[in-house]
Each structure stands twice: as structure tokens, then as C-alpha cells.
Enzyme design. Structure first.
Site, PDB file in Angstrom:
ATOM      1  N   LYS A  93       0.848  -1.229   0.113  1.00 31.92           N
ATOM      2  CA  LYS A  93       0.139  -0.029  -0.061  1.00 31.92           C
ATOM      3  C   LYS A  93       0.674   1.219   0.015  1.00 31.92           C
ATOM      4  CE  LYS A  93      -0.372  -0.282   4.994  1.00 31.92           C
ATOM      5  NZ  LYS A  93      -1.248  -0.453   6.185  1.00 31.92           N
ATOM      6  N   ARG A 121     -11.089   0.235  13.878  1.00 34.22           N
ATOM      7  CA  ARG A 121     -10.661   1.095  12.925  1.00 34.22           C
ATOM      8  C   ARG A 121     -11.463   0.339  11.647  1.00 34.22           C
ATOM      9  NH1 ARG A 121      -4.488   1.322  10.656  1.00 34.22           N
ATOM     10  NH2 ARG A 121      -5.081  -0.835  10.066  1.00 34.22           N
ATOM     11  N   TYR A 151      17.592  30.150   8.132  1.00 33.97           N
ATOM     12  CA  TYR A 151      16.299  30.876   8.717  1.00 33.97           C
ATOM     13  C   TYR A 151      16.249  30.930  10.023  1.00 33.97           C
ATOM     14  CZ  TYR A 151      13.770  30.729   4.191  1.00 33.97           C
ATOM     15  OH  TYR A 151      13.454  30.704   2.909  1.00 33.97           O
ATOM     16  N   MET A 204      12.977  24.483   2.790  1.00 39.37           N
ATOM     17  CA  MET A 204      11.986  23.644   2.044  1.00 39.37           C
ATOM     18  C   MET A 204      12.842  22.828   0.795  1.00 39.37           C
ATOM     19  SD  MET A 204       9.037  24.944  -0.793  1.00 39.37           S
ATOM     20  CE  MET A 204       8.069  25.895   0.417  1.00 39.37           C
TER      21      MET A 204
HETATM   22  C1  LIG Z   1      -0.325  -1.764   6.931  1.00 38.27           C
HETATM   23  C2  LIG Z   1      -0.936  -2.915   7.461  1.00 38.27           C
HETATM   24  C3  LIG Z   1      -0.138  -3.970   7.344  1.00 38.27           C
HETATM   25  C4  LIG Z   1       1.363  -4.152   7.413  1.00 38.27           C
HETATM   26  O1  LIG Z   1       1.746  -3.511   8.393  1.00 38.27           O
HETATM   27  P1  LIG Z   1       3.285  -3.547   8.820  1.00 38.27           P
HETATM   28  O2  LIG Z   1       3.363  -3.022  10.312  1.00 38.27           O
HETATM   29  O3  LIG Z   1       3.709  -2.576   7.802  1.00 38.27           O
HETATM   30  O4  LIG Z   1       3.958  -4.878   8.584  1.00 38.27           O
HETATM   31  C5  LIG Z   1      -1.122  -5.218   7.532  1.00 38.27           C
HETATM   32  N1  LIG Z   1      -2.523  -5.428   7.729  1.00 38.27           N
HETATM   33  C6  LIG Z   1      -3.086  -4.131   7.587  1.00 38.27           C
HETATM   34  C7  LIG Z   1      -4.591  -4.415   7.850  1.00 38.27           C
HETATM   35  C8  LIG Z   1      -2.387  -2.755   7.350  1.00 38.27           C
HETATM   36  O5  LIG Z   1      -3.211  -1.898   7.472  1.00 38.27           O
END
Ligand SMILES: *Cc1c(COP(=O)(O)O)cnc(C)c1O
Length: 349
Positions: free
Chosen positions: A35, A130, A244, A292
Site C-alpha cells: 500500500k 478501525r 532561517y 523547503m
Molecule cells: C499496513 C497494514 C499491514 C502491514 O503492517 P506492517 O506493520 O507494515 O507490517 C498489514 N495489515 C493491515 C490491515 C495494514 O493496514
């Protein structure tokens, strides 16, 4: 060229996947979470390297991310969507063979009406509050849903990076209560959960951060090098200040190198006056505030003006940098900006 270079070692990512795979027994499959553009490292390249290493199940947050990964991998590997089946996603899910992890009765209704024969999984809430179906919601529909043969029943741990936290055992018990006897493949653990031990492994694990060299997978091989070119170097007299707000002042004659990259590239401004850059194995402290596009660095102690300095390297991991900024390695990775030249290294590249 003043563009900074982010070098991504695809062999190290593949080796980290294999190492996490070896931590579970043969019966447990190891998936891969790609992701957020594989935590900022490039979902297409990373997914292809992991597929070559043997990964067959990939996870993303959004259907659009799943579409990109499908384009990179072609047909075959399963691509699962954590956010489930959202309004507007039906065509993408159907055409690109994505597998939504359904999170609610609403999503379940939407999916079964729009794509009745299309594979899906179920995300269950075991306490994180969640995503996923609550125990009573699940109890009400399990009998109807289980005969439709979901691909996976999954949940996510809130405190897996703290092995002694009582929440881990509580979520494990809830997951058993919600899934025992279903005969559907199950998945509870991301990187942290894999390290909690075999009772957390079930049929499939979902590591993300460990693949990319981050904690809590302390045995990970480093994956990244971030190299920033020096644009110019200047000498300062005692009493002259830098940057800065004039927050750094030379106490002795000093040499300051200005490197090209800044908070617009994800080098958090909170690192002002705190971060260290590296000339090979020699640490060089940041002098003053991060701007920046530029960072000023004290290189007085080097024999020669450097041509480039590293911010992420084996001497300074993403987690070391994160702790200086008061955050976690995940945020350092996913903040890495679009201006870097991304170079893929390793035999896989
Ligand atoms: C992001 C996520 C993972 C991976 O988690 P890591 O801590 O990066 O290994 C697995 N399952 C779900 C539902 C996640 O949101």
C-alpha cells in the site's frame, strides 16, 4: 544535477520477504503489503521483485492502488483491498480481479449485489476499532456469508510492536472466537505479529514495514540509501549564523555545505538542528533549520569539501532518523517525496 538520489535495493526487499517467510512454518503463506506505493518505494517495481521471490498475495489500501499493482504483475497473483468495496470501485474490482476485504454489512450488500460471483474476504474487528465487522455484526451474517466461501478472514493487531502488551492476547482470543471452525483461511499478523510467535501466524501473514527494512523487524537488511548532492560549500567566521531564524552560529571558523533537498522532499522540518548526514562513515551534523529545498550541514571536520552527503544509509536507518524527528520509520518512508531520482539496485532491478 541537483536532484537527490534514492537508491532502493530490490534484492534486500526480496531477502527480507524470504527471511519473514522463514519465521513461519511451511503451512503459513507469506503475503506482502505494498500500500501507499509500497511505503513510498514504488509499488510496481517492488511488487514485481516480490512476485519473483515467491509472493502470491498482495495487499493495498485502495482499489486504485490495486489497479496499479495489477498492471505491474499481470494476471495471477491475488491483490487484496483493505478498504473493501467502496461505492464507485465495482468496475475496477471486477475488471482487474481485485479482492476486496469487506468491512461492514453495507460493503457486503454492495459487493454481493454488484459482483455476486466475485471473490472477497472479510475483515473483522477484534479490538482496534478501525476497520472490520464487529463481533455481533459478524455473528448475525456468518451463517449466510460462510457458504459463499470467502477467500480470507482477517483482522489487525493494534499493539503488535509491543510484545508484552495485553491487547495482543485479547485480540488473539477474539479472533479465535470469531473464526474457529469456519474452515476459511485466516490472517491476523503484520510484521509485528509475525515476531510474536506461531500462535499468531494462522494461514497467511501480511508484512509491510519489515520488507522495507524497518522496525520492529530488527534483523531486516537495509533497503535504502538517500544521497543528497552538495550545491556549494562556504567558510564562516566565528559569530556568523546559518539559515532561517539564525538558529546556528559558528563558534570557531566553520565550513558549511548546502545540500539539495528539504522538507518539500519529506525531510521533516522537526529534524532541524537534530539530524546527522554522513560523508561515508563520518557523521556531519545539520546546522540550523531545514528549509523547503535545502539543508545546511557542518562539514568543518572533513578533510575535503564533500560532493554529496547521505541522510539514509546503513550508518543511519529510517528508524534512527525517525527517532530524531519524534516519529516512526513508516512515516519517514511514506514522506519520501516525488522529486528524488529513484534508482533500483540489486540483481532484480
Ligand atoms: C499496513 C497494514 C499491514 C502491514 O503492517 P506492517 O506493520 O507494515 O507490517 C498489514 N495489515 C493491515 C490491515 C495494514 O493496514
Amino acid at each position: 544535477m541537483s536532484t537527490a538520489t534514492l537508491t532502493i535495493d530490490l534484492d534486500a526487499i526480496a531477502e527480507n520477504w524470504r527471511a519473514l517467510d522463514r519465521l513461519t512454518d511451511q503451512a503459513t503463506q507469506t503475503g506482502a503489503v505494498v500500500k501507499a506505493d509500497a511505503y513510498g518505494l514504488g509499488a510496481g517495481r517492488v511488487a514485481r521483485a516480490l512476485a519473483r521471490a515467491g509472493a502470491r498475495r498482495f495487499f493495498v489500501a485502495l482499489a486504485e492502488e490495486g489497479a496499479e499493482v495489477r498492471q505491474a504483475l499481470g494476471p495471477g497473483p491475488q491483490i487484496c483491498i483493505f478498504s473493501g468495496h467502496m461505492a464507485g470501485d465495482t468496475e475496477m474490482i471486477g475488471d482487474l480481479d481485485l479482492t476486496p476485504m469487506l468491512n461492514s454489512l453495507d460493503q457486503m450488500t454492495r459487493h454481493l449485489e454488484a459482483l455476486p460471483d466475485h471473490p472477497f474476504g472479510i475483515q473483522l474487528d477484534t479490538g482496534m476499532n478501525r476497520l472490520g465487522m464487529e463481533p455481533d455484526e459478524w455473528a448475525a451474517v456468518a451463517e449466510i456469508v460462510l457458504p459463499l466461501k470467502p477467500e480470507l478472514l482477517m483482522s489487525h493487531l493494534a499493539c503488535a510492536d509491543e510484545p508484552g502488551h495485553p491487547m495482543n492476547a485479547r485480540q488473539l482470543a477474539n479472533f479465535h472466537a470469531m473464526t474457529d471452525g469456519t474452515n476459511v483461511p485466516r490472517s491476523l499478523s503484520a510484521t509485528g505479529g509475525i515476531l510474536l510467535g506461531p500462535q499468531y501466524h494462522f494461514d497467511l501473514t501480511r508484512p509491510g514495514i519489515g520488507l522495507y527494512g524497518g522496525m520492529p523487524f530488527a534483523a531486516a537488511r537495509p533497503v535504502l540509501r538517500l544521497t543528497l548532492p552538495v550545491v556549494q560549500t562556504r567558510m564562516l567566521e566565528p559569530g556568523e549564523s546559518v539559515g532561517y531564524g539564525c538558529t546556528w552560529t559558528a563558534e570557531h571558523p566553520a565550513s558549511i555545505a548546502t545540500v539539495s533537498a528539504g522538507y518539500a522532499d519529506g525531510i521533516l522540518r522537526a529534524l532541524s538542528g537534530r539530524a546527522t548526514l554522513w560523508a561515508g562513515e563520518t557523521p556531519c551534523p545539520v546546522a540550523g533549520r531545514i528549509s523547503m529545498d535545502l539543508i545546511t550541514v557542518d562539514v568543518t571536520h572533513l578533510d575535503e569539501p564533500p560532493r554529496e552527503l547521505d541522510l539514509i544509509c546503513p550508518e543511519q536507518t529510517i528508524d534512527a532518523l525517525a527517532s530524531e524527528a519524534g516519529t516512526i520509520g513508516y512515516e519517514i518512508l511514506t514522506s519520501l517525496g516525488p522529486r528524488y531520482t529513484r534508482r533500483y539496485g540489486g540483481a532484480q532491478a
